[in-house]
Design an enzyme around this catalytic site. Structure first.
Site, PDB file in Angstrom:
ATOM      1  N   THR A 279       0.852  -1.201   0.000  1.00  0.00           N
ATOM      2  CA  THR A 279       0.000   0.000   0.000  1.00  0.00           C
ATOM      3  C   THR A 279       0.877   1.238   0.000  1.00  0.00           C
ATOM      4  O   THR A 279       0.649   2.188  -0.767  1.00  0.00           O
ATOM      5  CB  THR A 279      -0.931   0.005   1.233  1.00  0.00           C
ATOM      6  OG1 THR A 279      -1.746  -1.158   1.189  1.00  0.00           O
ATOM      7  CG2 THR A 279      -1.804   1.242   1.273  1.00  0.00           C
TER       8      THR A 279
ATOM      9  N   ASN B 290      -5.420  -9.731  -7.600  1.00  0.00           N
ATOM     10  CA  ASN B 290      -5.639 -10.362  -6.300  1.00  0.00           C
ATOM     11  C   ASN B 290      -6.991 -11.063  -6.174  1.00  0.00           C
ATOM     12  O   ASN B 290      -7.182 -11.877  -5.281  1.00  0.00           O
ATOM     13  CB  ASN B 290      -5.505  -9.331  -5.173  1.00  0.00           C
ATOM     14  CG  ASN B 290      -6.348  -8.108  -5.410  1.00  0.00           C
ATOM     15  OD1 ASN B 290      -6.203  -7.419  -6.423  1.00  0.00           O
ATOM     16  ND2 ASN B 290      -7.253  -7.820  -4.505  1.00  0.00           N
TER      17      ASN B 290
ATOM     18  N   GLN C 169       0.747  -9.987  -5.546  1.00  0.00           N
ATOM     19  CA  GLN C 169       0.196 -11.343  -5.588  1.00  0.00           C
ATOM     20  C   GLN C 169       1.062 -12.326  -6.374  1.00  0.00           C
ATOM     21  O   GLN C 169       0.721 -13.506  -6.442  1.00  0.00           O
ATOM     22  CB  GLN C 169      -1.220 -11.325  -6.181  1.00  0.00           C
ATOM     23  CG  GLN C 169      -2.240 -10.655  -5.293  1.00  0.00           C
ATOM     24  CD  GLN C 169      -2.528 -11.431  -4.003  1.00  0.00           C
ATOM     25  OE1 GLN C 169      -2.245 -12.617  -3.879  1.00  0.00           O
ATOM     26  NE2 GLN C 169      -3.087 -10.734  -3.022  1.00  0.00           N
TER      27      GLN C 169
ATOM     28  N   SER D 220       4.651  -6.949  -0.868  1.00  0.00           N
ATOM     29  CA  SER D 220       4.444  -7.056   0.585  1.00  0.00           C
ATOM     30  C   SER D 220       4.924  -8.419   1.059  1.00  0.00           C
ATOM     31  O   SER D 220       4.564  -9.448   0.462  1.00  0.00           O
ATOM     32  CB  SER D 220       2.945  -6.973   0.919  1.00  0.00           C
ATOM     33  OG  SER D 220       2.566  -5.685   1.297  1.00  0.00           O
TER      34      SER D 220
ATOM     35  N   HIS E  62       4.084 -10.193   3.705  1.00  0.00           N
ATOM     36  CA  HIS E  62       3.129 -11.131   4.334  1.00  0.00           C
ATOM     37  C   HIS E  62       2.381 -11.982   3.323  1.00  0.00           C
ATOM     38  O   HIS E  62       1.676 -12.922   3.697  1.00  0.00           O
ATOM     39  CB  HIS E  62       2.145 -10.383   5.245  1.00  0.00           C
ATOM     40  CG  HIS E  62       1.128  -9.546   4.533  1.00  0.00           C
ATOM     41  ND1 HIS E  62      -0.153  -9.975   4.318  1.00  0.00           N
ATOM     42  CD2 HIS E  62       1.210  -8.315   4.000  1.00  0.00           C
ATOM     43  CE1 HIS E  62      -0.834  -9.030   3.686  1.00  0.00           C
ATOM     44  NE2 HIS E  62      -0.020  -8.010   3.474  1.00  0.00           N
TER      45      HIS E  62
ATOM     46  N   THR F 152      12.959   5.124  11.123  1.00  0.00           N
ATOM     47  CA  THR F 152      13.869   4.107  11.664  1.00  0.00           C
ATOM     48  C   THR F 152      13.616   2.756  11.001  1.00  0.00           C
ATOM     49  O   THR F 152      12.467   2.319  10.892  1.00  0.00           O
ATOM     50  CB  THR F 152      13.671   4.000  13.203  1.00  0.00           C
ATOM     51  OG1 THR F 152      13.945   5.288  13.759  1.00  0.00           O
ATOM     52  CG2 THR F 152      14.596   2.962  13.817  1.00  0.00           C
TER      53      THR F 152
ATOM     54  N   CYS G 295      -9.562  -6.655   1.517  1.00  0.00           N
ATOM     55  CA  CYS G 295      -9.682  -5.245   1.882  1.00  0.00           C
ATOM     56  C   CYS G 295     -11.102  -4.733   1.720  1.00  0.00           C
ATOM     57  O   CYS G 295     -11.463  -3.716   2.278  1.00  0.00           O
ATOM     58  CB  CYS G 295      -8.744  -4.398   1.036  1.00  0.00           C
ATOM     59  SG  CYS G 295      -7.080  -4.982   1.181  1.00  0.00           S
TER      60      CYS G 295
HETATM   61  N1  PLP Z   1      -1.883  -4.756  -3.888  1.00  0.00           N
HETATM   62  C1  PLP Z   1      -2.402  -5.980  -4.044  1.00  0.00           C
HETATM   63  C2  PLP Z   1      -2.538  -6.552  -5.416  1.00  0.00           C
HETATM   64  C3  PLP Z   1      -2.815  -6.721  -2.930  1.00  0.00           C
HETATM   65  O1  PLP Z   1      -3.338  -7.936  -3.095  1.00  0.00           O
HETATM   66  C4  PLP Z   1      -2.684  -6.145  -1.645  1.00  0.00           C
HETATM   67  C5  PLP Z   1      -3.163  -6.855  -0.446  1.00  0.00           C
HETATM   68  O2  PLP Z   1      -4.188  -7.489  -0.446  1.00  0.00           O
HETATM   69  C6  PLP Z   1      -2.107  -4.858  -1.549  1.00  0.00           C
HETATM   70  C7  PLP Z   1      -1.723  -4.205  -2.698  1.00  0.00           C
HETATM   71  C8  PLP Z   1      -1.920  -4.198  -0.230  1.00  0.00           C
HETATM   72  O3  PLP Z   1      -0.941  -4.851   0.515  1.00  0.00           O
HETATM   73  P1  PLP Z   1      -0.643  -4.416   2.020  1.00  0.00           P
HETATM   74  O4  PLP Z   1      -1.966  -4.477   2.728  1.00  0.00           O
HETATM   75  O5  PLP Z   1       0.314  -5.425   2.513  1.00  0.00           O
HETATM   76  O6  PLP Z   1      -0.103  -3.037   1.990  1.00  0.00           O
END
Ligand code: PLP
Length: 389
Positions: free
Chosen positions: A76, A154, A182, A202, A204, A240, A328
């Site tokens: 994000t 996604n 993704q 990302s 995670h 930091t 989301c």
């Molecule tokens: N972009 C895509 C394609 C995603 O699938 C996601 C998370 O679902 C994001 C951006 C946002 O990632 P984060 O919430 O780790 O910032």
């Protein structure tokens, strides 16, 4: 309450942190907690070394050089950085993106436009979720500063032909960015082969920790700094450094190359089994996305005569965790903007289910889903006033 084995099939939302990632991170909370910017004593120097090792491991995963990796709090932030810095820090104020981008792209674009900072054009997609190079050519303007096309979607998993699109953007003198959240860690991603100038990710999503990600920025690509403050991240992103996060992301990147990505064909076979079984057992079920150009671990379907959220509820009672689309926006009653952009009728878009696997998912998990889902849909259809069978 009956006790079920939990079958987690929502790896596009987030993934379990690999225990080996946790193990690598732990010392950086308790013993090696130094600030990577404090270079006058040993603990600070160790933190810096760990930070840079994490950066190198991530760079290797995507074929970048470490000085092209800027650590952020996640995709994000990386997406917001690219858009805001292009529009606020450059002369070209027009952005081209796609109608199926994640909200991390669409919301900042809309905010900037509403406040008079930019204009943007969203490219349409075909039924499979693919963007056409001709549409990109038509959308470009002399003031286009940024073209952003996500790598794998996604919700439906469709992969775009980035090399072709990047070449068009380059010819027009625009920065080419992709949101690869993704795809990184799930399939091989090489920034050179894709031809991108910038890429968001990302940790995670590939068994790393939450709250850390990166923006890859090709050497020589011009993008002003995002967060202003200390001189971290080569004066581009102040704050930091998240040393433990970088260590975790780096270790996850290593494991992705060695284990998660090589497992993708097996996950693809499991997804094939799920689709085959569901399409036989459930009448009026439709598959979304591209039949070949897609990430192998994800299946998106729409079922007629049943609400996606209600199906999730039934599956949850059996311990099966899937999603109706993007994490989301789940909880929102709006149908998915991705499915609507693909031309899925509104009614049908309400019946969407996304199943996404990881290397830990087994045949047994798949079997439990295949057993539970047809019954759940049958019960919902029996209660529906609109379902005509
Ligand atoms: N972009 C895509 C394609 C995603 O699938 C996601 C998370 O679902 C994001 C951006 C946002 O990632 P984060 O919430 O780790 O910032």
């Amino acid at each position: 309450m009956p006790q079920h084995k939990t079958v987690y099939l929502d790896n596009a939302a987030t993934t379990r942190v690999d225990p080996r990632v946790v193990e690598a991170m732990l010392p950086y909370f308790s013993e090696q907690y130094g600030n990577a910017a404090s270079q006058y004593y040993d603990m600070g120097r160790r933190a810096k070394t760990a930070l840079e090792t994490g950066r190198e491991q991530l760079a290797k995963l995507i074929g970048a050089s470490p000085d092209e990796i800027f650590l952020t709090a996640g995709a994000t932030e990386s997406d917001n950085w690219v858009i805001q810095s292009t529009v606020l820090g450059g002369k070209r104020k027009h952005v081209v993106a796609t109608a199926i981008e994640h909200h991390a792209m669409l919301e900042p674009l809309e905010w900037l436009k509403k406040n008079g900072y930019c204009d943007y054009t969203l490219l349409p997609v075909d039924r499979t979720g693919r963007v056409s190079p001709d549409d990109l050519r038509k959308a470009l303007r002399p003031d286009t500063g940024l073209v952003s096309v996500m790598h794998a979607n996604n919700e439906i998993g469709t992969i775009q032909d980035l090399p072709a699109l990047a070449a068009i953007a380059r010819d027009a003198g625009a920065l080419f960015h992709t949101d690869a959240t993704q795809s990184v860690g799930k399939i091989a991603v090489d920034v050179g082969r894709l031809g991108v100038d910038a890429l968001s990710l990302s940790a995670h999503k590939f068994h790393g920790p939450k709250g850390i990600g990166a923006l890859y920025l090709r050497k020589g690509a011009r993008l002003p700094a995002f967060l202003h403050g200390g001189g971290q991240e080569n004066n581009r992103r102040a704050g930091t450094s998240n040393v433990a996060g970088a260590v975790g992301m780096g270790r996850a990147a290593e494991l992705a190359a060695g284990e998660y990505i090589p497992d993708a064909p097996r996950q693809g076979r499991l997804i094939g089994e799920i689709w085959q079984a569901l399409s036989l057992a459930i009448p009026k079920i439709h598959r979304n996305g591209h039949p070949e150009d897609r990430i192998p671990n994800l299946l998106s379907v729409c079922v007629e005569g049943a609400e996606g959220e209600a199906i999730l509820g039934y599956l949850d009672m059996s311990g099966i965790e899937v999603s109706s689309g993007s994490a989301c926006t789940s909880g929102s009653l709006e149908p998915s903007h991705v499915l609507l952009a693909c031309g899925v009728p509104v009614e049908l878009a309400h019946g969407s289910i996304r199943i996404s696997l990881c290397h830990w998912n087994t045949e047994e998990d798949v079997k439990l889903l295949i057993e539970a889902m047809p019954g759940a849909i049958e019960r919902l259809r029996a209660m529906s006033v609109t379902w005509k069978g």
